[in-house]
Design an enzyme around this catalytic site. Sequence first.
Site, PDB file in Angstrom:
ATOM      1  N   SER A 199       0.329  12.190  -3.569  1.00 37.68           N
ATOM      2  CA  SER A 199       1.739  11.900  -3.790  1.00 37.68           C
ATOM      3  C   SER A 199       2.436  13.056  -4.512  1.00 37.68           C
ATOM      4  O   SER A 199       2.469  14.172  -4.000  1.00 37.68           O
ATOM      5  CB  SER A 199       1.875  10.577  -4.555  1.00 37.68           C
ATOM      6  OG  SER A 199       3.215  10.137  -4.569  1.00 37.68           O
ATOM      7  N   ASP A 412       2.426   5.070   5.951  1.00 36.85           N
ATOM      8  CA  ASP A 412       3.190   5.393   4.743  1.00 36.85           C
ATOM      9  C   ASP A 412       4.586   5.859   5.141  1.00 36.85           C
ATOM     10  O   ASP A 412       4.731   6.838   5.874  1.00 36.85           O
ATOM     11  CB  ASP A 412       2.444   6.494   3.971  1.00 36.85           C
ATOM     12  CG  ASP A 412       3.250   7.064   2.825  1.00 36.85           C
ATOM     13  OD1 ASP A 412       4.189   6.393   2.353  1.00 36.85           O
ATOM     14  OD2 ASP A 412       2.924   8.191   2.384  1.00 36.85           O
ATOM     15  N   HIS A 465       0.340   4.566   1.253  1.00 36.34           N
ATOM     16  CA  HIS A 465       0.603   5.529   0.171  1.00 36.34           C
ATOM     17  C   HIS A 465      -0.063   5.020  -1.109  1.00 36.34           C
ATOM     18  O   HIS A 465       0.473   4.158  -1.799  1.00 36.34           O
ATOM     19  CB  HIS A 465       2.113   5.653  -0.060  1.00 36.34           C
ATOM     20  CG  HIS A 465       2.511   6.799  -0.934  1.00 36.34           C
ATOM     21  ND1 HIS A 465       2.790   8.044  -0.433  1.00 36.34           N
ATOM     22  CD2 HIS A 465       2.666   6.908  -2.266  1.00 36.34           C
ATOM     23  CE1 HIS A 465       3.115   8.865  -1.417  1.00 36.34           C
ATOM     24  NE2 HIS A 465       3.047   8.193  -2.544  1.00 36.34           N
TER      25      HIS A 465
END
Length: 488
Positions: A199, A412, A465
């Site tokens: 991320s 995601d 995610h």
Amino acid sequence: MPSTSLHQNNKNHLNNQKMAISNSITKLYFLLLLHFGSQIALSYSSMVKFLPGFEGPLPFHLETGYVGVDESEDVQLFYYFVKSESNPEDDPLVLWLTGGPGCTSFTALIYEIGPLNFEAVQYNGSLPTLVLNPNSWTKAASIIFLDLPVGTGFSYARTSRASHSVDIQSCDQAVQFLRKWLIDHPEFISNPVYVGGDSYSGLTVPVIVQMMSNGNEAGIEPSINLKGYLLGNPITLPASESNYQIPFAHGMALISDELYESLKRSCRGEYQYPNIDPTNSLCLKDLQAFDQSISGIQNAHVLEKLCGFASPKPHELFGKRLLNEKSRELSVPEPSSLSAFSCRIDGYLLSYYWISDDRVQEALHIRKGSIGNWIRCDHGLSYTPTIKDSFHYHVNLSTKGYRSLIYSGDHDMIVPFLSTQAWIRSLNYSIVDDWHSWIVEGQVAGYTRTYSNGMTFVTVKGGGHTAPEYRPKECSVMFKRWIVQEPL
């Protein structure tokens, strides 16, 4: 000259020599102390053999500790270290950073790639139970889970000034940390080193790798046996990342063909604030329709229930339109209000109940009074993002020949795989192993492509995610194959 005077002169000369030698030794000692000693004095590590909530002794090597960084070492970085369960003498060493910024690496340790998970059962007011994770990445590598930047997890500052950091400063602290940690753990100095994260760490990890490489070239000791890096669902170009959310949503059948075509015409490929023309009423109208269409969708994984996203305000990374305001901040309810695991974030709450227990913090060797309440993802971190994008760091690292693994959960919508594919493609390296599926237990686990710069791109089928949380077995296999340089 009388013999007594000669004797006295010789004695004085000898004393002066002794004093000079003593001063030299003292000076050398303090130079060594300055170079090495401070980390010995202010780096603390302790073995953890038992953990409350886990039955019996831990069947793996767990160590926790603090390493002081910066000139005065007012920043104390906390880490969890798990030694490889296979061949720690030769297996790679991975420095792992969880994203956010402000999410503790405990997230990766427990929910993603570490050797323990919480048992997924209803919370009843007692201490949550820990179970072994059969898909731990520590079966193939030793991993340091680092709480970074300062203020994250159990990392803390000893002064108010040290409590604030910016991206580049935090990256430099990560490099300082690893060099000091290696001095304290010389048995790992020759092991291959990789830096990993997910991320938001997509912005910082390439910078950290670049700093490590530059330090090696400058002769800074100890030299880091740096081999490459790996990134999951990585933010790379924040200014344009969410432009790929709309084609992603169209491909997932979340918006109609007509709205998609109208968006392309009216917005001309620019869907992200502040780059949207505020006078373009048609574009704004289409974006409003788009937001309405996805308002009931969980952006972290478009197939899961919409229950919130327990992470620090991801909409601030991409502009409020991307995630709207439905990504609620995580709060810890009273035990009686958590009736069952109806949503994934129910599992995140267990970390608060467990790690806030005094017995747990004692077992982890946490310094009492060093932080207030532990927060898994700190929304109020005193931290200033300064890295606009990490693309050019990938360019530089490619020219230096470092290996890299870039993987994306294909469900995601926060960092869509389409955006990651696009910047990798724009590096303009030739393909050496073209797009094909990779298999786990006879089933397609995703798709992959490898480039001449040593970069491997992987999609994880069904991943969100971030990918390892949703597809732990597949991601574990992916990591094990890549880290030993086997084809996926």
